[in-house]
Motif scaffolding. Structure first.
Motif, mmCIF file in Angstrom:
data_model
loop_
_atom_site.group_PDB
_atom_site.id
_atom_site.type_symbol
_atom_site.label_atom_id
_atom_site.label_comp_id
_atom_site.label_asym_id
_atom_site.label_seq_id
_atom_site.Cartn_x
_atom_site.Cartn_y
_atom_site.Cartn_z
ATOM 1 N N UNK A 1 0.840 -1.204 0.000
ATOM 2 C CA UNK A 1 0.000 0.000 0.000
ATOM 3 C C UNK A 1 0.869 1.245 0.000
ATOM 4 N N UNK A 2 1.953 1.199 -0.791
ATOM 5 C CA UNK A 2 2.897 2.316 -0.799
ATOM 6 C C UNK A 2 2.317 3.541 -1.486
ATOM 7 N N UNK A 3 1.444 3.329 -2.452
ATOM 8 C CA UNK A 3 1.055 4.455 -3.307
ATOM 9 C C UNK A 3 -0.459 4.560 -3.478
ATOM 10 N N UNK A 4 -0.854 5.698 -4.005
ATOM 11 C CA UNK A 4 -2.263 6.052 -4.153
ATOM 12 C C UNK A 4 -3.041 5.070 -5.050
ATOM 13 N N UNK A 5 -2.358 4.381 -5.945
ATOM 14 C CA UNK A 5 -3.077 3.496 -6.884
ATOM 15 C C UNK A 5 -3.228 2.064 -6.362
ATOM 16 N N UNK A 6 -2.993 1.896 -5.058
ATOM 17 C CA UNK A 6 -2.878 0.545 -4.525
ATOM 18 C C UNK A 6 -4.199 -0.248 -4.498
ATOM 19 N N UNK A 7 -5.354 0.451 -4.599
ATOM 20 C CA UNK A 7 -6.638 -0.272 -4.664
ATOM 21 C C UNK A 7 -7.186 -0.346 -6.081
ATOM 22 N N UNK A 8 -6.536 0.338 -7.004
ATOM 23 C CA UNK A 8 -7.052 0.403 -8.369
ATOM 24 C C UNK A 8 -6.798 -0.927 -9.072
ATOM 25 N N UNK B 1 -8.156 6.175 -8.273
ATOM 26 C CA UNK B 1 -7.934 5.817 -6.869
ATOM 27 C C UNK B 1 -9.153 6.173 -6.022
ATOM 28 N N UNK B 2 -9.706 7.358 -6.266
ATOM 29 C CA UNK B 2 -10.834 7.812 -5.458
ATOM 30 C C UNK B 2 -12.069 6.940 -5.672
ATOM 31 N N UNK B 3 -12.216 6.439 -6.890
ATOM 32 C CA UNK B 3 -13.328 5.510 -7.149
ATOM 33 C C UNK B 3 -13.219 4.273 -6.262
ATOM 34 N N UNK B 4 -11.993 3.974 -5.804
ATOM 35 C CA UNK B 4 -11.790 2.802 -4.951
ATOM 36 C C UNK B 4 -11.452 3.189 -3.518
ATOM 37 N N UNK B 5 -11.802 4.425 -3.161
ATOM 38 C CA UNK B 5 -11.766 4.826 -1.756
ATOM 39 C C UNK B 5 -10.494 5.491 -1.275
ATOM 40 N N UNK B 6 -9.494 5.603 -2.121
ATOM 41 C CA UNK B 6 -8.221 6.149 -1.639
ATOM 42 C C UNK B 6 -8.037 7.611 -2.033
ATOM 43 N N UNK B 7 -7.592 8.406 -1.056
ATOM 44 C CA UNK B 7 -7.211 9.786 -1.339
ATOM 45 C C UNK B 7 -5.815 10.008 -0.756
ATOM 46 N N UNK B 8 -5.139 11.029 -1.233
ATOM 47 C CA UNK B 8 -3.790 11.334 -0.735
ATOM 48 C C UNK B 8 -3.867 12.608 0.097
ATOM 49 N N UNK B 9 -3.469 12.490 1.388
ATOM 50 C CA UNK B 9 -3.537 13.634 2.297
ATOM 51 C C UNK B 9 -2.131 14.142 2.601
ATOM 52 N N UNK C 1 -0.591 15.400 5.353
ATOM 53 C CA UNK C 1 0.138 14.911 6.538
ATOM 54 C C UNK C 1 0.028 13.396 6.721
ATOM 55 N N UNK C 2 -0.973 12.776 6.142
ATOM 56 C CA UNK C 2 -1.242 11.366 6.434
ATOM 57 C C UNK C 2 -0.859 10.408 5.313
ATOM 58 N N UNK C 3 -0.558 10.942 4.149
ATOM 59 C CA UNK C 3 -0.237 10.077 3.013
ATOM 60 C C UNK C 3 -1.499 9.438 2.454
ATOM 61 N N UNK C 4 -1.376 8.181 2.013
ATOM 62 C CA UNK C 4 -2.513 7.484 1.416
ATOM 63 C C UNK C 4 -3.568 7.215 2.491
ATOM 64 N N UNK C 5 -4.810 7.594 2.232
ATOM 65 C CA UNK C 5 -5.885 7.435 3.224
ATOM 66 C C UNK C 5 -7.031 6.638 2.614
ATOM 67 N N UNK C 6 -7.454 5.599 3.351
ATOM 68 C CA UNK C 6 -8.527 4.729 2.853
ATOM 69 C C UNK C 6 -9.852 5.198 3.453
#
Ligand SMILES: [Fe+2]
Length: 328
Positions: free
Chosen positions: A16-23, A148-156, A158-163
């Protein structure tokens, strides 16, 4: 010295290193940060050697058909195909592409969107080298965020990848600004012929006779500057030089040292690396996929000891490293 050795089995993947990890299509990739702070967007990523080297070394492992999404970097990014067959594609619409096989190397310039897919039948593994200690991170193509957002992930910020399927976005948290399509379309493009100038294909390699380590070599060994300022296969200038040694059993390099940090990556065969330090000596054998960081000024020897031909990469933290010093 043991802390400077990273066996292939000690490289710890992060899924789960990157924003595309659920795509779908990108969800099964293993991301490895081996040397340097790297560019991960997940704080839980394991880094084997954090010490700054002037470059970052990582790796990507992907089952067949899995992709690494379109992104760009602020420093040059090198892919070294270690296992399997990858299609590398670039341009905002992935409009250009080429297939690389084991032993091939490509250096992708800055401000250029790139991604890659394992097009082979087995798990594929490639090493990456990214210039600089602070690489500035990853810039994703706008459509990567949308998917990514279609699969719930956003990039924040301070928090990095957020599910968002696991927890709502924390109050006050800021999203990383997504690049506009207009800005992204201003990024550089390269034709396939232009990118070919930045590719070293193993089938075309001819060892150099006047390489810096040639004068202290013995047995059947060849040297090649893959990336560098002088007589290299791929133009350098990104803060590091990359060399390749190919040797049959018994081929090697006598005791020498150099002023720069040097990282060895065993691509094929078995390589015995011996060193001397203030009367103490030591030795490691690097097997396929192992990596070893040599500190500056340490006298060392290299020898290919396996029955199969050996291939050893060397990454040195200077555009144009000084000549090595030979020791008796
Ligand atoms: Fe990258």
């Amino acid at each position: 010295m043991r802390e400077r050795l990273v066996k292939r089995s000690e490289m710890i993947p992060c899924r789960s290193a990157f924003i595309d990890t659920h795509t779908p299509g990108s969800h099964l990739k293993d991301n490895f940060s081996i040397i340097g702070p790297g560019v991960t967007e997940n704080a839980e990523q394991v880094v084997n050697i954090r010490e700054p080297h002037g470059f970052n070394i990582g790796a990507a492992g992907q089952p067949p058909r899995i992709k690494n999404s379109l992104h760009s970097h602020f420093t040059a990014e090198v892919f070294m195909i270690h296992e399997g067959t990858f299609e590398i594609y670039w341009g905002l619409d992935s409009e250009c592409r080429t297939v690389l096989s084991e032993g091939d190397v490509v250096s992708i310039p800055t401000r250029c969107f790139r991604g890659f897919e394992n097009v082979g039948e087995q798990y594929g593994f490639l090493f990456t080298v990214l210039g600089g200690d602070d690489t500035g991170g990853v810039e994703w193509a706008p459509k990567v965020f949308e998917a990514a957002e279609e699969h719930g992930l956003v990039l924040l910020e301070e928090h990095g990848v957020w599910d968002t399927h696991k927890a709502p976005i924390p109050e006050g948290a800021r999203r990383v600004k997504v690049m506009s399509q207009e800005e992204a379309s201003g990024y550089d493009t390269y034709t396939e012929a232009e990118m070919e100038q930045r590719i070293s294909r193993v089938a075309n390699l001819v060892p150099q006779t006047d390489a810096p380590l040639s004068s202290g070599s013995y047995g059947s060994i060849g040297h090649l500057r893959i990336i560098g300022l002088d007589e290299s296969v791929i133009p350098g200038g990104d803060g590091f030089e990359m060399n390749l040694m190919t040797a049959d059993q018994g081929g090697g390099v006598q005791m020498h040292s150099r002023k720069e940090k040097e990282v060895l990556i065993c691509d094929r065969g078995s390589w015995k690396i011996e060193w001397k330090d203030k009367g103490e000596s030591g030795c490691f054998v690097l097997e396929k996929g192992d990596l070893f960081s040599l500190p500056p000024d340490l006298p060392r020897t290299f020898e290919s000891i396996g029955v199969n031909p050996g291939r050893l990469y060397s990454v040195i933290n200077k555009d144009a490293p000084s000549s090595p010093s030979w020791h008796a």
